[in-house]
Design an enzyme around this catalytic site. Structure first.
Site: not given
Length: 575
Positions: A58, A220
């Protein structure tokens, strides 16, 4: 799938080591993949510690937000995998003092379990610890209850607000209250144009058709809430802002902050477009946007797409957003321009007429130039895809669109532009210099302006005048760019064309024959560039890899010259 990594199993420690190696203000607990501020004050002097984290992939979250005014520590799990309880506990032990610590957790099961257990263990060790869970994904508003929504990019705004409060010396309960307040007032929604690729997997997580997108995706690599057809940036921004505004019950006159977040593979150009459209969608609803930030804040590896996060402000929150921070990934600033931005008139030369001149009576030669220009413009517009493909193989791919844009500018010239050949060529040159960036605009504008000067005062120029103007125009391009015939540029079509035109005129043949001979010479010259090794321009960087590909600029010359030749007739001066 190619990745700049050493091995899939080492991407996280390698990434963190590289990050810490760049900053003397950060330290790494390598065994636990914890990044924290360095040096920290003695425990008794420490303010409330802020710890966040989650799976890696991320970036720049979460380690990019470690710094004074934001996080004290960030815990990195494997890619898209929650860090272990022990790693979170290690971070708490390393950075928390008697003032305690706040854990900021995105609402995913693994994160809640591991951060929650670590908090319990820390409390048992005498470390005051609170948790704030962020669940800002409004795309799930019709699927799950609010408490079960995912935490996505709005989490970064919670980091900023809680970090500023802690930096000011607020108590643990006060920092937790402000973080909870911010989390409750944030709505986010994402859109993906494609999937991401996990280093250990090596292929995208899902497949999308050429004109398909995923709406309401998480961070994700999972698919979204729904699959839809590709839409414009304006349509997507309206949909996303509309969903967020409805969920937050934003009324007209509300004041908000906006975060436009790239998911990892979205260029700044597209994020800026989305930011403009999102600002417009909010302001059309009467909502005041006090702050806006655009960039990649919380990504999903290399996913193309973005998310929008809106924070409904109140008097407590805005000063905390504006407070200084040393966290490297926070972009600073955020002030917005007036609705629509600040727009200024194009500066003009003091002698340049502001009003369009009164149309004069045109000459037959001026009309002939107009007909030739129209034919050339339409030919270049039709050839846009071909020229873009040639340029993409040996350049940057913008030639087709640039010449098509310039052609549209020529077609839009008023009738008063075509009174004489000199006036027409000058008007075309000015239009192209304004419409085309890159190298094509200056080259064509310079050539046309030079030819216009050569024909100045000649309302009905002779064939030799035309040949001279043609040659001077080509010479101007050579001087401006420093190219010669054989360098694999537009000159390899232009120079033979000008030479053939002059030779035909000198032989006494008609202008029709002269233009036809020039077009044939340009065609031969353009074709010959495929066997030339480039010596100038972007194609020169490819060296022998450019062999077999025609030069796009030379091909463009052949295209518009062929169109000009088709418009000529024996009794027209310039064709």
């Amino acid at each position: 799938m190619k990745k700049l990594i050493n091995a899939p199993h080492s991407v996280v420690p390698d990434m963190l080591a590289g990050l810490v190696a760049q900053s003397p203000d950060l330290a790494l607990i390598a065994a636990d993949n914890v990044v924290l501020r360095h040096p920290l004050p003695e425990p008794e002097r420490r303010s409330v510690a802020l710890v966040s984290g989650g799976g890696s992939g991320h970036e720049p979250a979460h380690a990019g937000y470690v710094g004074a005014g934001m996080l004290t520590a960030a815990v990195a799990g494997d890619v898209f995998t929650s860090p272990s309880t022990d790693a979170v506990l290690s971070a708490l032990r390393a950075c928390a003092g008697p003032a305690g610590a706040l854990l900021i957790v995105k609402n995913y099961t693994g994160d809640r379990l591991n951060f929650g257990l670590a908090a319990e263990l820390a409390r048992n060790e005498g470390i005051p610890t609170e948790i704030v869970v962020v669940a800002d994904d409004v795309a799930l508003r019709d699927t799950v209850e609010p408490a079960r929504r995912r935490g996505i990019a709005g989490t970064v705004l919670v980091h900023k607000i809680a970090g500023a409060a802690a930096e000011k010396g607020a108590s643990l309960s006060e920092v937790a209250r402000l973080a909870s307040l911010a989390a409750s007032r944030i709505g986010s929604m994402g859109v993906a144009l494609g999937a991401c690729t996990l280093p250990a997997v090596g292929h995208p997580g899902f497949a999308l058709g050429e004109n398909e997108i995923e709406l309401g995706l998480g961070i994700h690599g999972e698919a979204g809430v729904s699959r839809a057809s590709l839409r414009t940036a304006a349509e997507l921004a309206e949909l996303m802002i509309g969903t967020i505004a409805d969920d937050l019950a934003l009324a007209p006159a509300s004041r908000v902050a906006l975060l436009v977040n790239g998911l990892g593979a979205t260029p700044p150009m597209e994020l800026a477009i989305m930011a403009g459209e999102a600002l417009g969608a909010l302001r059309r609803r009467g909502i005041g946007v006090e702050r806006v930030w655009t960039g990649t804040f919380l990504s999903a590896l290399d996913m193309p797409g973005c998310s929008l996060s809106v924070l409904a402000l109140d008097p407590e929150l805005l000063p905390l957003l504006d407070a200084p921070t040393e966290a490297p990934a926070w972009p600073r600033g955020g002030a917005t321009a007036p609705y629509g931005g600040i727009n200024l008139e194009t500066p003009r030369h003091s002698g340049e007429a502001l009003a369009e001149p009164t149309p004069a009576v045109g000459t037959a030669s001026g009309e002939a130039v107009r007909q030739a220009a129209i034919a050339a413009a339409h030919a270049l517009i039709e050839a846009e895809a071909l020229l873009a493909d040639l340029d993409a193989k040996a350049g940057d791919g913008d030639l087709g669109s640039s010449l098509a844009r310039g052609s549209q500018a020529v077609l839009a010239l008023p009738a008063s532009s075509w009174t004489t050949p000199s006036a027409a060529l000058s008007a075309m040159g000015q239009a192209l210099r304004r419409a085309i960036g890159g190298s094509s605009g200056p080259f064509y504008a310079t050539a046309l302006l030079r030819a216009a000067r050569a024909l100045e005062g000649a309302s009905d120029p002779s064939p030799r005048d035309v040949a001279t103007a043609f040659s001077e125009a080509v010479g101007a391009i050579a001087t401006l760019g420093g190219a010669r015939v054989g360098d694999r540029t537009m000159l390899d079509a232009l120079q033979p064309a000008a030479d053939a035109f002059s030779a035909t005129v000198e032989s006494g043949s008609s202008l029709t024959v002269a233009w036809e001979n020039a077009a044939r010479a340009a065609e031969d010259g353009a074709a010959a560039t495929a066997s030339m090794r480039p010596r100038l321009g972007r194609a020169s960087y490819l060296g022998e890899r450019a062999l077999g590909i025609e030069d796009g600029g030379a091909r463009a010359v052949a295209i518009w010259l062929a169109a000009v030749a088709e418009t000529t007739s024996a009794d027209v001066t310039l064709g």
